[in-house]
Design a protein around this motif. Structure first.
Motif, short mmCIF file in Angstrom:
data_model
loop_
_atom_site.label_atom_id
_atom_site.label_comp_id
_atom_site.label_asym_id
_atom_site.label_seq_id
_atom_site.Cartn_x
_atom_site.Cartn_y
_atom_site.Cartn_z
N CYS A 9 8.25 3.02 -7.10
CA CYS A 9 8.62 3.73 -5.87
C CYS A 9 10.11 3.94 -5.96
O CYS A 9 10.69 4.82 -5.16
CB CYS A 9 8.74 2.71 -4.65
N CYS A 17 2.74 5.75 2.79
CA CYS A 17 2.33 4.58 2.90
C CYS A 17 2.55 3.80 4.29
O CYS A 17 2.03 3.16 5.02
CB CYS A 17 2.82 3.73 1.92
N ASP A 20 0.43 4.16 7.54
CA ASP A 20 -0.89 3.42 7.79
C ASP A 20 -0.51 1.98 7.98
O ASP A 20 -1.70 1.24 8.34
CB ASP A 20 -1.62 3.70 6.38
N CYS A 21 0.66 1.58 8.13
CA CYS A 21 0.98 0.24 8.26
C CYS A 21 0.67 -0.31 9.84
O CYS A 21 1.47 0.18 10.72
CB CYS A 21 2.37 -0.24 7.81
N CYS A 46 -1.67 0.21 3.05
CA CYS A 46 -0.71 0.84 2.35
C CYS A 46 -1.04 1.17 0.92
O CYS A 46 -0.71 2.08 0.29
CB CYS A 46 0.54 -0.07 2.25
N ALA A 49 -2.85 4.34 0.38
CA ALA A 49 -1.94 5.59 0.94
C ALA A 49 -0.54 5.99 -0.26
O ALA A 49 -0.13 6.69 -0.03
CB ALA A 49 -1.26 5.24 2.18
N CYS A 50 -0.38 4.89 -1.01
CA CYS A 50 0.77 5.07 -2.07
C CYS A 50 0.32 5.91 -3.11
O CYS A 50 -0.39 5.71 -3.90
CB CYS A 50 1.15 3.58 -2.46
#
Length: 89
Positions: A9, A17, A20-21, A46, A49-50
């Motif tokens: 990251c 990400c 979606d949390c 997440c 989505a990452c």
């Protein structure tokens, strides 16, 4: 258990990400995101989505990135919340 954001990251411009949390656990640092372990509910949203595969359950963080567990806990308390995708400029 909580999820941890790790080395891939660093310098990443994607924020897919965070959207979606369900608990708004993401925090934005200077050059990467962090997950607040106090609010993370381990829902897995997440992970998929990452786009750089930087997120791991805390018990599965690769050995070379173990220090990111503490870094997420510390930096999430010092960094502002991020809840929406930010497009790279």
């Amino acid at each position: 258990m909580a999820y941890v954001i790790t080395e891939p990251c660093r310098g990443c411009k994607f924020t897919d990400c965070v959207e979606d949390c369900p608990t708004d656990s993401f925090r934005e640092g200077d050059d990467m995101l962090f997950i607040d372990p106090e609010t993370c509910i381990d829902c897995d949203a997440c992970i998929s989505a990452c786009p750089v595969e930087a997120i791991f359950p805390d018990h599965e963080v690769p050995q070379q990135w173990q220090h990111y567990i503490e870094m997420n806990a510390t930096m999430s308390q010092k960094s502002p919340m991020i809840t929406e995708i930010r497009r790279a400029e």
